[in-house]
Write an enzyme that holds these catalytic residues in place. Sequence first.
Site, PDB file in Angstrom:
ATOM      1  N   GLU A 164      -5.759  25.224 -10.472  1.00  0.00           N
ATOM      2  CA  GLU A 164      -4.577  24.612  -9.862  1.00  0.00           C
ATOM      3  C   GLU A 164      -4.059  23.474 -10.737  1.00  0.00           C
ATOM      4  O   GLU A 164      -4.833  22.810 -11.425  1.00  0.00           O
ATOM      5  CB  GLU A 164      -4.903  24.117  -8.446  1.00  0.00           C
ATOM      6  CG  GLU A 164      -6.108  23.176  -8.350  1.00  0.00           C
ATOM      7  CD  GLU A 164      -5.752  21.717  -8.563  1.00  0.00           C
ATOM      8  OE1 GLU A 164      -4.549  21.407  -8.594  1.00  0.00           O
ATOM      9  OE2 GLU A 164      -6.674  20.900  -8.697  1.00  0.00           O
TER      10      GLU A 164
ATOM     11  N   THR B 249     -11.367  23.086  -9.539  1.00  0.00           N
ATOM     12  CA  THR B 249     -11.574  22.705 -10.931  1.00  0.00           C
ATOM     13  C   THR B 249     -13.059  22.788 -11.244  1.00  0.00           C
ATOM     14  O   THR B 249     -13.870  22.059 -10.670  1.00  0.00           O
ATOM     15  CB  THR B 249     -11.048  21.286 -11.185  1.00  0.00           C
ATOM     16  OG1 THR B 249      -9.655  21.241 -10.854  1.00  0.00           O
ATOM     17  CG2 THR B 249     -11.231  20.892 -12.635  1.00  0.00           C
TER      18      THR B 249
ATOM     19  N   CYS C 199      -8.833  13.406  -9.364  1.00  0.00           N
ATOM     20  CA  CYS C 199      -8.909  14.408 -10.432  1.00  0.00           C
ATOM     21  C   CYS C 199      -9.275  13.845 -11.798  1.00  0.00           C
ATOM     22  O   CYS C 199     -10.275  14.254 -12.396  1.00  0.00           O
ATOM     23  CB  CYS C 199      -7.577  15.157 -10.526  1.00  0.00           C
ATOM     24  SG  CYS C 199      -7.203  16.144  -9.070  1.00  0.00           S
TER      25      CYS C 199
ATOM     26  N   PRO D  89       2.406   2.187 -18.197  1.00  0.00           N
ATOM     27  CA  PRO D  89       1.164   1.422 -18.141  1.00  0.00           C
ATOM     28  C   PRO D  89       0.819   1.054 -16.706  1.00  0.00           C
ATOM     29  O   PRO D  89       1.661   1.136 -15.804  1.00  0.00           O
ATOM     30  CB  PRO D  89       1.487   0.176 -18.970  1.00  0.00           C
ATOM     31  CG  PRO D  89       2.968   0.004 -18.805  1.00  0.00           C
ATOM     32  CD  PRO D  89       3.524   1.406 -18.749  1.00  0.00           C
ATOM     33  N   GLY D  90      -0.407   0.650 -16.488  1.00  0.00           N
ATOM     34  CA  GLY D  90      -0.825   0.301 -15.138  1.00  0.00           C
ATOM     35  C   GLY D  90      -2.209  -0.328 -15.130  1.00  0.00           C
ATOM     36  O   GLY D  90      -2.722  -0.749 -16.174  1.00  0.00           O
TER      37      GLY D  90
ATOM     38  N   LEU E 252      -1.788  20.950  -9.319  1.00  0.00           N
ATOM     39  CA  LEU E 252      -1.036  20.333  -8.235  1.00  0.00           C
ATOM     40  C   LEU E 252      -1.207  18.821  -8.260  1.00  0.00           C
ATOM     41  O   LEU E 252      -2.330  18.324  -8.280  1.00  0.00           O
ATOM     42  CB  LEU E 252      -1.504  20.881  -6.877  1.00  0.00           C
ATOM     43  CG  LEU E 252      -1.514  22.407  -6.717  1.00  0.00           C
ATOM     44  CD1 LEU E 252      -2.022  22.777  -5.332  1.00  0.00           C
ATOM     45  CD2 LEU E 252      -0.127  22.982  -6.955  1.00  0.00           C
TER      46      LEU E 252
ATOM     47  N   LYS F 123     -11.283  19.713  11.860  1.00  0.00           N
ATOM     48  CA  LYS F 123     -10.148  19.977  10.974  1.00  0.00           C
ATOM     49  C   LYS F 123      -9.524  21.336  11.286  1.00  0.00           C
ATOM     50  O   LYS F 123      -8.302  21.468  11.361  1.00  0.00           O
ATOM     51  CB  LYS F 123     -10.580  19.922   9.506  1.00  0.00           C
ATOM     52  CG  LYS F 123      -9.461  20.232   8.522  1.00  0.00           C
ATOM     53  CD  LYS F 123      -9.964  20.323   7.100  1.00  0.00           C
ATOM     54  CE  LYS F 123     -10.315  18.965   6.543  1.00  0.00           C
ATOM     55  NZ  LYS F 123     -10.643  19.037   5.078  1.00  0.00           N
TER      56      LYS F 123
END
EC number: 1.1.1.22
Length: 458
Positions: A152, A127, A261, A253-254, A154, A41
């Site tokens: 954060e 977090t 998170c 809704p979903g 984000l 990375k």
Amino acid sequence: MTEVFESNVAVVGAGHVGLTTAACLASLGHRVVCADVDVAKVDGLARGQTGIREPGLSELVADGLTTSRLKFVFGAAAAAPTADVVFLCVPTPMGTDGAADLTAVEAAVREIRGLLPSGCVVVNKSTVPVGTAARTAELLDRADVAVASNPEFLREGSAVEDFLNPDRIVIGARDPGAADRVAALYEGLGAPVLRTGWASAEITKYASNAYLATRLSFVNSIAELCERAGADIGDVTLGMGHDRRIGTSFLRPGPGWGGPCLPKDTHALLRSAEALGGEFPLLRAAIDTNARQRDLVVERVREAVGGRFAGVRVGLLGLTFKAGTDDVRDSPALAVAARMAAEGAELVAHDPAVPGPLPGALSDAPPGDRDRIRVVETAYAAADGAAALVVLTEWPEFRDLDWKRIAGLLLGESVIDTRNVLDASVLDEAGLSCRGVGRPAPRDPDLAARRPGGVVAG
């Protein structure tokens, strides 16, 4: 923007939060060194290869490299010695008991504590639960190094925009001077800055995400009520959203909430409450409601394919936890898929951001069910030969598909739109039955008869 005082910043962790933090701070005029433990990375980032689907991020990284304000190194120890401020942006995954796993945070602190210059500020941006800043200070054991909490806020898919145009900047610190130094990094953004204590800053992040998760669970429960009453959730949430006390965000809704998170943060806050001797029944109910929502989606698909999944092909549109990102971590789409796979469904899926196989995608499913999902290049390939088609991520391009072509590919006529992203009238004209969430059931008694060649899967 006003001029920002230039600082030497170290960012430990080049994940979504760390890389966004590093690139954005460099764009604000700071000298930033970003460290990670993944050699491949680091090498890729040094060549400008972000590997993350995030609007604007690649451009900021490229600009930072060109101006030499941003560089990437292997290991936190290489970034710490010259830093005025060190941001800890390492993973804090959910442990087996639901609490946040702070292994990476503590490892990073141990690695840098003897290398930090006097007067440095170490900032927890990951977090983390209440007490982490205090634990960080204890591990550092440096009276000349201050600790701050700067959570954060984000969102994936708009992280750069959120960083550079924040609603607020929260800084928890015991040393007012340390809080001022962290605030100075953001001075050019013009956002309101809340200076508070360690615990208040830590709880603020969890409280924000837990509240948003609770709103989503609430609206999914209202959507179920709408279906039973023949109401339309779109009209209901529109009416709610006009109330300034409520607003419109997080009222869609979903198939349930997910991602990297909300699930881990809600569980971590629940565990924190328990560890402090308290209870949080409302949050527990939100988590349970979310699990139930996924089960309701599975039940709806089961009904659409004739009452059983064994040996039945189901097409899936969307695998990421939300549109605009390539992140499948804790995706509700995969949670729904795992439940169907466990009952023997053959799953064929398409997602614009997931071009290839998903090894371990159904890792929560029994071993024999983990290979029951096949990723294909187009939505039409996902629909081909399927008894039903299920929209699980709200990619806008799904709305513009050739639905008459899809009608000719499906064995059945059912499309379950768990994100309410489709135009039901367009599907109706194509001879398809589109079932949304929180909307009245479609008019379908004679749908198969109207559709030439239509076959209802049983």
